[in-house]
Design a protein around this motif. Sequence first.
Motif, PDB file in Angstrom:
ATOM      1  N   UNK A 125     -45.003 -13.416 -23.486  1.00 38.60           N
ATOM      2  CA  UNK A 125     -44.592 -13.124 -24.897  1.00 38.60           C
ATOM      3  C   UNK A 125     -45.424 -13.476 -25.675  1.00 38.60           C
ATOM      4  N   UNK A 126     -46.637 -13.650 -25.583  1.00 34.38           N
ATOM      5  CA  UNK A 126     -47.737 -14.232 -26.519  1.00 34.38           C
ATOM      6  C   UNK A 126     -48.252 -12.961 -27.187  1.00 34.38           C
ATOM      7  N   UNK A 127     -48.696 -13.255 -28.294  1.00 38.11           N
ATOM      8  CA  UNK A 127     -49.504 -12.182 -29.010  1.00 38.11           C
ATOM      9  C   UNK A 127     -50.973 -12.148 -28.662  1.00 38.11           C
ATOM     10  N   UNK A 175     -49.182 -12.646 -17.209  1.00 36.49           N
ATOM     11  CA  UNK A 175     -49.666 -11.803 -17.845  1.00 36.49           C
ATOM     12  C   UNK A 175     -49.258 -11.288 -18.723  1.00 36.49           C
ATOM     13  N   UNK A 176     -49.449 -11.089 -20.056  1.00 34.32           N
ATOM     14  CA  UNK A 176     -48.845 -10.497 -21.426  1.00 34.32           C
ATOM     15  C   UNK A 176     -48.828  -8.777 -20.870  1.00 34.32           C
ATOM     16  N   UNK A 177     -47.580  -8.234 -21.049  1.00 38.26           N
ATOM     17  CA  UNK A 177     -47.917  -6.693 -20.829  1.00 38.26           C
ATOM     18  C   UNK A 177     -48.680  -6.155 -21.912  1.00 38.26           C
ATOM     19  N   UNK A 178     -49.348  -4.944 -21.964  1.00 36.38           N
ATOM     20  CA  UNK A 178     -49.851  -4.354 -22.843  1.00 36.38           C
ATOM     21  C   UNK A 178     -51.180  -4.829 -23.285  1.00 36.38           C
ATOM     22  N   UNK A 327     -57.352   3.083 -17.652  1.00 33.32           N
ATOM     23  CA  UNK A 327     -57.039   2.799 -19.196  1.00 33.32           C
ATOM     24  C   UNK A 327     -55.592   1.640 -19.321  1.00 33.32           C
ATOM     25  N   UNK A 328     -55.318   1.535 -18.026  1.00 31.73           N
ATOM     26  CA  UNK A 328     -53.883   0.599 -18.044  1.00 31.73           C
ATOM     27  C   UNK A 328     -53.484   0.559 -16.670  1.00 31.73           C
ATOM     28  N   UNK A 329     -52.652  -0.517 -16.353  1.00 30.32           N
ATOM     29  CA  UNK A 329     -52.270  -0.813 -15.137  1.00 30.32           C
ATOM     30  C   UNK A 329     -50.667  -0.690 -15.040  1.00 30.32           C
TER      31      UNK A 329
END
Length: 329
Positions: A125-127, A175-178, A327-329
Amino acid sequence: MSRFFLSACLAASFLLPATAEAADRPKQLVIISFDGAHDNALWLKSREMAAKNGAHFTYFLSCTFLMNDAAKKAYQAPHQKRGKSNVGFAQSDDEIRERLGNIWHAHLEGHDISSHACGHFDGRQWSEADWSAEYATFHATLKNAWKSVGLEEPAGWQDLVDHGIKGFRAPYLSATAGADMTAAEKKAGFSYDASLVTKGPAMPVEEDDIIRFGLPLIPEGPNEKPIIGMDYNLFVRHSKGEEDTADSAEFEARAYAAFREAFDKQYAGARIPLQLGFHFVEMNGGAYWRALDRLVSDVCHRADVACISYSEAIPMIVARGKLERASGL
């Protein structure tokens, strides 16, 4: 095991036979990594294992193991109390001194020194700012590591810290999503991340200039049930996370069979890199380290196999034209 033995193995490793690689059969890459990288006895053991087999490993270092009492009191991870670490800290300055020697010599031997952040917290949940703060602590800790224990640092240490630490693996593979973690990784100077889990051995994917690797699910046990190719996951499955030395030989046999089956499938097939992860803890009486030693001893001497670090694997994968971009997973 002696440092003389290590030196002899290092010299011998350069004499391993090699033949020209067939154009239609690329080398089978085997990428072995260790999380935490703290116990000095296991630093020496892993370096000797690599040297006698012509292998290079990747060490994901937790920086709290380079923190003495003064640094411990100052350390504060995102959203945590000051002085807290899920994996502890160094026990003495002498321990840090020995660890720094192992890190530096591993680097000189061609191993990959990479980051596992510091206090081993779940950053799901980290930014971006949270990750950047933890990466900055890692960097500052390594920059000042020798001075903090009264040692003169070797020439080249600052270059290693500033330019040579290219990879990161998130604690707990969380791993952080996004894009937050990826953006922070780029700012910190990382070029690859090894925090993903894939359904089986898979090529890495480049996402926003970060090359992302994943530990694979591999078949294991009598029913060949998939499991992450990592010692801790085997430990939990085999003994529910409780130390069981009585069945150590059985656990070793199961782990080796799983590792070897995963290797043989790729070696005979598409030759996708095989990634396996370990910790600096000899769980279940050392069963998984013994299985690793057997695998490395059995396969790394082959002319068409390369047991290498993540950093060494990247250009070989790029040369094969197998690095996918997304561009994303």
